[in-house]
Scaffold this active site. Sequence first.
Site, short mmCIF file in Angstrom:
data_model
loop_
_atom_site.label_atom_id
_atom_site.label_comp_id
_atom_site.label_asym_id
_atom_site.label_seq_id
_atom_site.Cartn_x
_atom_site.Cartn_y
_atom_site.Cartn_z
N ARG A 71 0.77 -1.19 -0.03
CA ARG A 71 0.05 0.14 0.00
C ARG A 71 0.83 1.18 -0.03
NH1 ARG A 71 -2.68 2.93 4.69
NH2 ARG A 71 -4.65 3.68 4.23
N GLU A 162 -9.20 7.54 5.58
CA GLU A 162 -9.83 7.73 6.57
C GLU A 162 -10.95 8.86 6.71
OE1 GLU A 162 -6.81 5.63 9.78
OE2 GLU A 162 -6.87 7.51 9.87
N GLU A 264 -5.59 -0.74 7.39
CA GLU A 264 -4.47 -0.28 8.29
C GLU A 264 -4.55 -1.01 9.82
OE1 GLU A 264 -4.18 3.73 9.20
OE2 GLU A 264 -4.34 4.38 7.24
#
Length: 367
Positions: A71, A162, A264
Amino acid sequence: MRGILTALLLFAALLIAPPAQARQAATLAIRGADVSSLAKSEALGGVYRDANGTTGDALRILAQNGVNSIRLKVWVNPADGYNTKTQVLAVARRAKALGMSLLVDFHYSDSWADPGKQTKPAAWQSLPFDRLKQAVYDHTYDVLDALRRQGTTADLVQVGNEINGGLLWPDGANSTWPNTAALLNAGYDAVKAVSPSTRVVLHLADGGDNGLYRWWFDNAASHGIRYDVIGLSYYPYWHGTLETFQANINDVAARYGKPVLVAETAYPFTTGDADGWPNIITGAEPYPGYRATPQGQSAMLAKVADIVRAVPDGRGLGLYSWEATWTAVPGNGWDPADPSSGNAWENQALFGYDGRALPALAVLGSV
């Protein structure tokens, strides 16, 4: 005779078919590592070693341990010049050559974007909304098309990072859902224009907060936001118990009918500090039953993976260990505008303070 034949057939079936426990233990499709800080670490002299202590290429060490995806975050115009298209192209080329897949994480900012801040890039600050939407499309398309043209097409793309409160504040804050939807769909359209098979991830933090996820994705549905995968951040010392995380990831997979992915996660392997900059997580047992040791880090990563694997209907794609290669290298701190800033995360990397691969790396590659 018929009873004997039936018994023999059943016995043969048991020999051929693996037991349920073995079938359950199949590895996850994505066993990933966020390596966004790697390019800068290497440029500043970062050294990586395998578990035997032999110095080598960090990506190759990851791959040799079974990690099959990376990522990489993208900033628009960061002060240090890292985490831009240039580094993404270079690292993606290396990872794809090792057989890894690629998740590209667009922050749509010049620095960190997260639930507490979604700051527009300086160059986009004064754009009217229609031009801001076009900027999202153009920036997304530019990076992804460059990846496609060099033969390293992104497999997954996060449109925003996020985005609990939306993106590109104030314009795209989800206090105005139609604007949030327009910006996210601009990113989605850019992804699909480059590669229709690339899957778009919408990523929230607070992976144990079911109320947040239902509120957010119910609104996404009612406002026509397009996506393929639901991404979650789950840090066990911040985001609720393992049980609440499991309940939430199972619920959202079923409620929205989408694959789910832990974009994550991380856990410390030590309470020690390597660079004189205070670490974010310092407790000896940040989550009950899991100490800040190499063994505790491995056990927590395995547990999170088990939860993802157990998502019903095979909708749990996998997980990424966040900033697995962000070791303590002078100059590679958290603030791209301040070379003197340190790294508050090095005790959660998958390489120890001697640069050697930790046991959790082998765990990640086998989950």
